[in-house]
Design a protein around this motif. Structure first.
Motif, PDB file in Angstrom:
ATOM      1  N   MET A 202      10.340 -70.092 -17.921  1.00  0.00           N
ATOM      2  CA  MET A 202      11.117 -70.421 -18.788  1.00  0.00           C
ATOM      3  C   MET A 202      11.900 -69.509 -19.348  1.00  0.00           C
ATOM      4  O   MET A 202      12.072 -68.605 -19.544  1.00  0.00           O
ATOM      5  N   THR A 203      13.570 -70.237 -19.328  1.00  0.00           N
ATOM      6  CA  THR A 203      14.539 -69.522 -19.686  1.00  0.00           C
ATOM      7  C   THR A 203      14.960 -69.698 -20.912  1.00  0.00           C
ATOM      8  O   THR A 203      15.528 -70.504 -21.659  1.00  0.00           O
ATOM      9  N   ILE A 204      15.148 -67.947 -21.980  1.00  0.00           N
ATOM     10  CA  ILE A 204      15.122 -68.140 -23.291  1.00  0.00           C
ATOM     11  C   ILE A 204      17.158 -67.464 -23.090  1.00  0.00           C
ATOM     12  O   ILE A 204      17.555 -66.910 -22.982  1.00  0.00           O
ATOM     13  N   ARG A 205      18.356 -68.283 -23.978  1.00  0.00           N
ATOM     14  CA  ARG A 205      19.610 -68.017 -24.000  1.00  0.00           C
ATOM     15  C   ARG A 205      19.508 -67.892 -25.896  1.00  0.00           C
ATOM     16  O   ARG A 205      19.930 -67.014 -26.217  1.00  0.00           O
ATOM     17  N   ALA A 206      18.486 -68.250 -26.883  1.00  0.00           N
ATOM     18  CA  ALA A 206      18.697 -68.028 -27.834  1.00  0.00           C
ATOM     19  C   ALA A 206      16.992 -68.237 -28.452  1.00  0.00           C
ATOM     20  O   ALA A 206      16.915 -68.898 -28.881  1.00  0.00           O
ATOM     21  N   LEU A 207      17.076 -67.294 -29.381  1.00  0.00           N
ATOM     22  CA  LEU A 207      15.695 -66.879 -30.314  1.00  0.00           C
ATOM     23  C   LEU A 207      16.192 -66.631 -31.481  1.00  0.00           C
ATOM     24  O   LEU A 207      16.536 -66.247 -32.124  1.00  0.00           O
ATOM     25  N   CYS A 208      15.131 -67.371 -32.093  1.00  0.00           N
ATOM     26  CA  CYS A 208      15.477 -67.710 -33.950  1.00  0.00           C
ATOM     27  C   CYS A 208      14.856 -66.736 -33.879  1.00  0.00           C
ATOM     28  O   CYS A 208      12.791 -66.710 -33.686  1.00  0.00           O
ATOM     29  N   VAL A 209      15.103 -65.680 -35.230  1.00  0.00           N
ATOM     30  CA  VAL A 209      14.438 -65.236 -35.594  1.00  0.00           C
ATOM     31  C   VAL A 209      14.022 -65.411 -37.803  1.00  0.00           C
ATOM     32  O   VAL A 209      15.296 -65.199 -37.856  1.00  0.00           O
ATOM     33  N   TYR A 210      12.227 -65.743 -37.345  1.00  0.00           N
ATOM     34  CA  TYR A 210      12.393 -65.732 -39.326  1.00  0.00           C
ATOM     35  C   TYR A 210      11.724 -64.201 -39.211  1.00  0.00           C
ATOM     36  O   TYR A 210      10.849 -63.752 -38.740  1.00  0.00           O
ATOM     37  N   CYS A 211      12.554 -63.632 -40.615  1.00  0.00           N
ATOM     38  CA  CYS A 211      12.134 -62.589 -41.008  1.00  0.00           C
ATOM     39  C   CYS A 211      12.545 -62.905 -42.624  1.00  0.00           C
ATOM     40  O   CYS A 211      13.096 -63.271 -42.925  1.00  0.00           O
TER      41      CYS A 211
ATOM     42  N   LEU B 290      16.663 -55.315 -27.684  1.00  0.00           N
ATOM     43  CA  LEU B 290      15.703 -56.211 -26.892  1.00  0.00           C
ATOM     44  C   LEU B 290      16.994 -57.284 -26.270  1.00  0.00           C
ATOM     45  O   LEU B 290      17.144 -57.289 -25.225  1.00  0.00           O
ATOM     46  N   ALA B 291      17.108 -58.419 -27.758  1.00  0.00           N
ATOM     47  CA  ALA B 291      17.220 -59.509 -27.677  1.00  0.00           C
ATOM     48  C   ALA B 291      18.940 -59.487 -26.383  1.00  0.00           C
ATOM     49  O   ALA B 291      19.981 -60.054 -25.522  1.00  0.00           O
ATOM     50  N   ALA B 292      19.191 -58.407 -27.336  1.00  0.00           N
ATOM     51  CA  ALA B 292      21.029 -58.444 -26.764  1.00  0.00           C
ATOM     52  C   ALA B 292      21.144 -57.736 -24.875  1.00  0.00           C
ATOM     53  O   ALA B 292      22.448 -58.555 -24.060  1.00  0.00           O
ATOM     54  N   ARG B 293      20.247 -56.866 -24.631  1.00  0.00           N
ATOM     55  CA  ARG B 293      19.996 -55.998 -23.776  1.00  0.00           C
ATOM     56  C   ARG B 293      19.733 -57.377 -22.248  1.00  0.00           C
ATOM     57  O   ARG B 293      19.952 -57.176 -21.535  1.00  0.00           O
ATOM     58  N   ALA B 294      19.017 -58.026 -23.480  1.00  0.00           N
ATOM     59  CA  ALA B 294      18.580 -59.253 -22.005  1.00  0.00           C
ATOM     60  C   ALA B 294      19.322 -60.778 -22.221  1.00  0.00           C
ATOM     61  O   ALA B 294      19.437 -61.954 -21.518  1.00  0.00           O
ATOM     62  N   ALA B 295      20.405 -60.801 -22.685  1.00  0.00           N
ATOM     63  CA  ALA B 295      21.361 -61.523 -23.538  1.00  0.00           C
ATOM     64  C   ALA B 295      21.335 -63.010 -23.680  1.00  0.00           C
ATOM     65  O   ALA B 295      21.786 -63.968 -23.509  1.00  0.00           O
ATOM     66  N   VAL B 296      19.956 -62.360 -24.641  1.00  0.00           N
ATOM     67  CA  VAL B 296      19.994 -63.927 -25.721  1.00  0.00           C
ATOM     68  C   VAL B 296      19.547 -63.277 -26.773  1.00  0.00           C
ATOM     69  O   VAL B 296      20.011 -62.977 -27.373  1.00  0.00           O
ATOM     70  N   ASP B 297      20.406 -64.622 -27.154  1.00  0.00           N
ATOM     71  CA  ASP B 297      20.751 -64.520 -28.687  1.00  0.00           C
ATOM     72  C   ASP B 297      20.206 -65.140 -29.979  1.00  0.00           C
ATOM     73  O   ASP B 297      19.572 -65.333 -29.641  1.00  0.00           O
ATOM     74  N   ILE B 298      20.824 -64.539 -31.119  1.00  0.00           N
ATOM     75  CA  ILE B 298      19.919 -64.001 -32.471  1.00  0.00           C
ATOM     76  C   ILE B 298      19.884 -65.102 -33.092  1.00  0.00           C
ATOM     77  O   ILE B 298      21.672 -64.924 -33.706  1.00  0.00           O
TER      78      ILE B 298
END
Length: 193
Positions: free
Chosen positions: A1-10, A30-38
């Motif tokens: 599955m391709t993840i383009r945007a990861l929602c982070v609850y914290c 790690l998200a930035a290096r994988a081109a995944v938006d936070i």
């Protein structure tokens, strides 16, 4: 599955274990290096600020979504790549869900629990089937996981947590866990709620 945007609850508290703040920064990196938006709650302090800072320092995109009443307190990260001010906590949670391909819960307080359990409940109700991951840093979520086992044993949670969320021990396992999750098969009903 391709993840383009990861929602982070914290959490937004800075009075937490330094190792947790460092893990939040690492997840952002790690998200930035994988081109995944936070995609996150838009704060500039505590775990929220750390995950955003990690992503931005590594050249990543950060989407901060904050309700007006928190923006009024000047707790917002106005340097986020995209900074959205909404009219309520509910609007914040719904927009975070719409803008994300997967969800991750780092250590946090009541707000983190509220957000994480709402998105789990939406999954249980088949409003979405995007991956949800708890990062059990240093056993932080162990008491909560015991509660879920208790709810299952008492008959309140049929089938337990299987299929609802996944647990990892380190932030470097989050993106892989999300990518290896079954491809969503349900039509996404979040935006129509």
């Amino acid at each position: 599955m391709t993840i383009r945007a990861l929602c982070v609850y914290c959490g937004s508290s800075s009075q937490v274990r330094p190792s947790h703040l460092e893990a939040a920064r690492e997840l952002g990196t790690l998200a930035a290096r994988a081109a995944v938006d936070i995609v996150y709650g838009g704060g500039r302090v505590g775990m929220m600020g750390a995950v955003a800072a990690g992503a931005q320092a590594a050249g990543g995109r950060v989407v901060g979504i904050i309700p007006q009443h928190l923006e009024d307190l000047e707790a917002g990260n106005r340097s986020a790549t995209e900074y959205l001010v909404v009219d309520s906590m509910h609007a914040r949670k719904q927009l975070m869900a719409e803008r994300s391909d997967a969800f991750c819960a780092l250590p946090g307080g009541l707000g983190t629990l509220d957000e994480a359990f709402e998105i789990i409940t939406w999954r249980q109700l088949k409003l979405h089937d995007k991956p949800i991951i708890f990062v059990n840093l240093e056993g932080f979520w162990d008491p909560l996981l015991r509660l879920v086992e208790h709810q299952t044993a008492e008959g309140y949670l049929r089938g337990g947590s299987a299929g609802l969320f996944h647990v990892v021990e380190r932030v470097d396992q989050v993106l892989e866990a999300a990518a290896n999750a079954p491809r969503p098969s349900l039509p996404d009903k979040i935006e129509r709620m």
